[in-house]
Write an enzyme that holds these catalytic residues in place. Structure first.
Site, PDB file in Angstrom:
ATOM      1  N   THR A  11       3.963  -0.800   0.820  1.00 18.70           N
ATOM      2  CA  THR A  11       3.035  -0.083  -0.063  1.00 18.70           C
ATOM      3  C   THR A  11       3.571   1.331  -0.273  1.00 18.70           C
ATOM      4  OG1 THR A  11       1.100  -1.314   0.642  1.00 18.70           O
ATOM      5  CG2 THR A  11       0.698   0.925  -0.111  1.00 18.70           C
TER       6      THR A  11
ATOM      7  N   ARG B   1      -8.119 -11.490  -2.949  1.00 27.26           N
ATOM      8  CA  ARG B   1      -8.212 -10.456  -1.900  1.00 27.26           C
ATOM      9  C   ARG B   1      -7.749  -9.081  -2.430  1.00 27.26           C
ATOM     10  NH1 ARG B   1      -4.576  -6.660   0.736  1.00 27.26           N
ATOM     11  NH2 ARG B   1      -5.378  -6.295   2.816  1.00 27.26           N
TER      12      ARG B   1
ATOM     13  N   GLY C  20      -7.138  -5.070  -1.009  1.00 31.19           N
ATOM     14  CA  GLY C  20      -7.043  -4.248   0.204  1.00 31.19           C
ATOM     15  C   GLY C  20      -7.622  -2.854  -0.017  1.00 31.19           C
ATOM     16  N   ASP C  21      -7.166  -1.933   0.798  1.00 29.18           N
ATOM     17  CA  ASP C  21      -7.695  -0.562   0.748  1.00 29.18           C
ATOM     18  C   ASP C  21      -7.059   0.302  -0.340  1.00 29.18           C
ATOM     19  OD1 ASP C  21      -5.270  -0.846   2.276  1.00 29.18           O
ATOM     20  OD2 ASP C  21      -5.462   1.266   2.801  1.00 29.18           O
TER      21      ASP C  21
ATOM     22  N   THR D  41      -1.386   3.500   4.280  1.00 33.63           N
ATOM     23  CA  THR D  41      -0.706   2.207   4.252  1.00 33.63           C
ATOM     24  C   THR D  41      -0.960   1.503   5.570  1.00 33.63           C
ATOM     25  OG1 THR D  41       1.425   1.078   4.209  1.00 33.63           O
ATOM     26  CG2 THR D  41       1.454   3.352   4.986  1.00 33.63           C
ATOM     27  N   GLY D  42      -1.227   0.213   5.491  1.00 32.95           N
ATOM     28  CA  GLY D  42      -1.491  -0.523   6.724  1.00 32.95           C
ATOM     29  C   GLY D  42      -2.385  -1.704   6.449  1.00 32.95           C
TER      30      GLY D  42
ATOM     31  N   GLY E 297      -5.131  -3.361   5.366  1.00 33.11           N
ATOM     32  CA  GLY E 297      -6.164  -2.879   4.455  1.00 33.11           C
ATOM     33  C   GLY E 297      -7.593  -3.114   4.896  1.00 33.11           C
TER      34      GLY E 297
HETATM   35  N1  ASP Z   1      -2.795  -1.447   2.706  1.00 30.36           N
HETATM   36  C1  ASP Z   1      -2.189  -2.478   1.917  1.00 30.36           C
HETATM   37  C2  ASP Z   1      -3.170  -3.621   1.771  1.00 30.36           C
HETATM   38  O1  ASP Z   1      -3.811  -3.968   2.732  1.00 30.36           O
HETATM   39  C3  ASP Z   1      -0.930  -3.009   2.490  1.00 30.36           C
HETATM   40  C4  ASP Z   1      -0.010  -2.001   3.106  1.00 30.36           C
HETATM   41  O2  ASP Z   1      -0.234  -0.821   3.060  1.00 30.36           O
HETATM   42  O3  ASP Z   1       1.023  -2.395   3.654  1.00 30.36           O
HETATM   43  O4  ASP Z   1      -3.241  -4.187   0.707  1.00 30.36           O
END
Ligand code: ASP
Length: 346
Positions: A211, A239, A241-242, A262-263, A265
């Site tokens: 991301t 789906r 995410g955040d 990032t992470g 979500g």
């Molecule tokens: N945060 C992003 C999601 O969950 C993915 C990521 O940041 O790696 O869609």
């Protein structure tokens, strides 16, 4: 005569130097921080060439954004330019290089926020938009809404003169291989051979890195934040995410700070990560470093949430906490040189 000239010259040189030092000291702070995703990023998975390529792209993104700020440009423009570079690179999970969904296509999410006005724009689940961050910006600037999704977001793009591209243009072999591996892992989980929750958790860390995001402070003291992603490999059922959620993956307000996350979500949504960091700065008088560390290490980590954030405040302070093995990241400010890093201890 010569001596007098020399003396005069050195006096002039000294005063020029002195004046430029004052100018530097008085210069309004400006800064940009970027990320290209956090997760299982360990040195052993990199050839020297691959590592060099990642570092070069991160540097290009940071310096492109910085150049805009240096010329007096707006933080919103600086972060968009930096994010476009990462979206257009197949190395990151955003735009070209986005991960595959369960149905073997790409669905992209992005959001942007203006710290001066607290205006925001976001798109979720778009399939035919080359640079989702630019569409998020148009949602903010040209619509009366904050978040548009799917076909509707693409219809809006058409009204703004944004061309719709073929979804297959986002394809890359490496992300397709990741999808096949992810499906294989989940199949075992579905057959009950391994724990489903645990398999899903592992998938997240392994298969969604890349991301992209940026936060910046411009010379007018305005903050901005933006995030763009392909989401999680093998995602299904629409789906989201955040990353496109204001407060979770992206937040900016001039009274506190600007954050891009990032992470995993689902955790970032539940813990309202970006807004929580800014709230700690605003209401508890914490520094961005304290606030970021608290949320990433003390709140998310014990709950099982993996990832990281980039943060900047109106003084030009920058912080990049993460609780994973690595995070693609970079920064530059009017007082600090270009910094680019991938692994933990850099
Ligand atoms: N945060 C992003 C999601 O969950 C993915 C990521 O940041 O790696 O869609």
């Amino acid at each position: 005569m010569k001596i007098i000239n020399k003396l005069l010259n050195s006096a002039v040189a000294t005063s020029v130097l002195f004046a430029s030092n004052i100018a530097l000291a008085k210069e309004k702070p400006f800064a940009i921080v970027i990320h290209g995703g956090a997760g299982t990023i360990s040195k052993k998975n990199f050839t020297p060439e691959k590592e060099k390529a990642y570092r070069a792209k991160l540097q290009e993104a940071v310096e492109t954004g910085y150049a805009i700020l240096d010329k007096g440009g707006e933080s919103l423009d600086a972060i968009s330019a930096a994010i476009n570079i990462l979206e257009n690179s197949p190395m990151f999970n955003a735009g070209k290089g986005a991960v595959y969904t369960h149905n073997e296509i790409h669905e992209l999410d992005a959001s942007i926020m203006d710290g001066k006005t607290r205006q925001a724009g976001a798109v979720a689940g778009v399939r035919r938009i080359e640079n989702p961050i630019n569409l998020a910006r148009l949602v903010m600037d040209e619509s009366v809404h904050v978040m548009l999704s799917g076909d509707g977001a693409e219809e809006f793009a058409k009204t703004q003169g944004i061309p719709l591209i073929n979804n297959s243009l986002f394809d890359t072999d490496s992300r397709y291989e990741s999808l096949l591996r992810a499906k294989e892992k989940m199949k075992k989980a579905e057959q009950g051979k391994v724990d489903y929750q645990a398999a899903h958790q592992a998938l997240d860390v392994e298969f969604k890195v890349g991301t992209v995001g940026a936060v910046a402070l411009d010379k007018n003291g305005n903050l901005a934040a933006g995030t763009s992603t392909g989401g999680m490999t093998n995602k299904r059922f629409g789906r989201i995410g955040d990353s496109p959620i204001i407060g979770a993956g992206t937040f900016a307000e001039n009274e506190s700070c600007a954050v891009s996350a990032t992470g995993h979500g689902e955790y970032f949504i539940r813990f309202n990560v970006a807004a929580d960091i800014c709230a700690r700065v605003k209401y508890q008088g914490k520094t961005i470093e304290q606030a970021g560390n608290e949320v990433i290490h003390d709140v998310l980590m014990p709950a099982g949430g993996t990832g990281g954030v980039i943060i900047v405040d109106t003084k030009g302070n920058m912080s990049l906490p993460f609780n994973t093995q690595g995070m693609y990241r970079g920064s530059k400010s009017n007082t600090t040189p270009t910094y680019v890093a991938i692994f933990k201890d850099e």
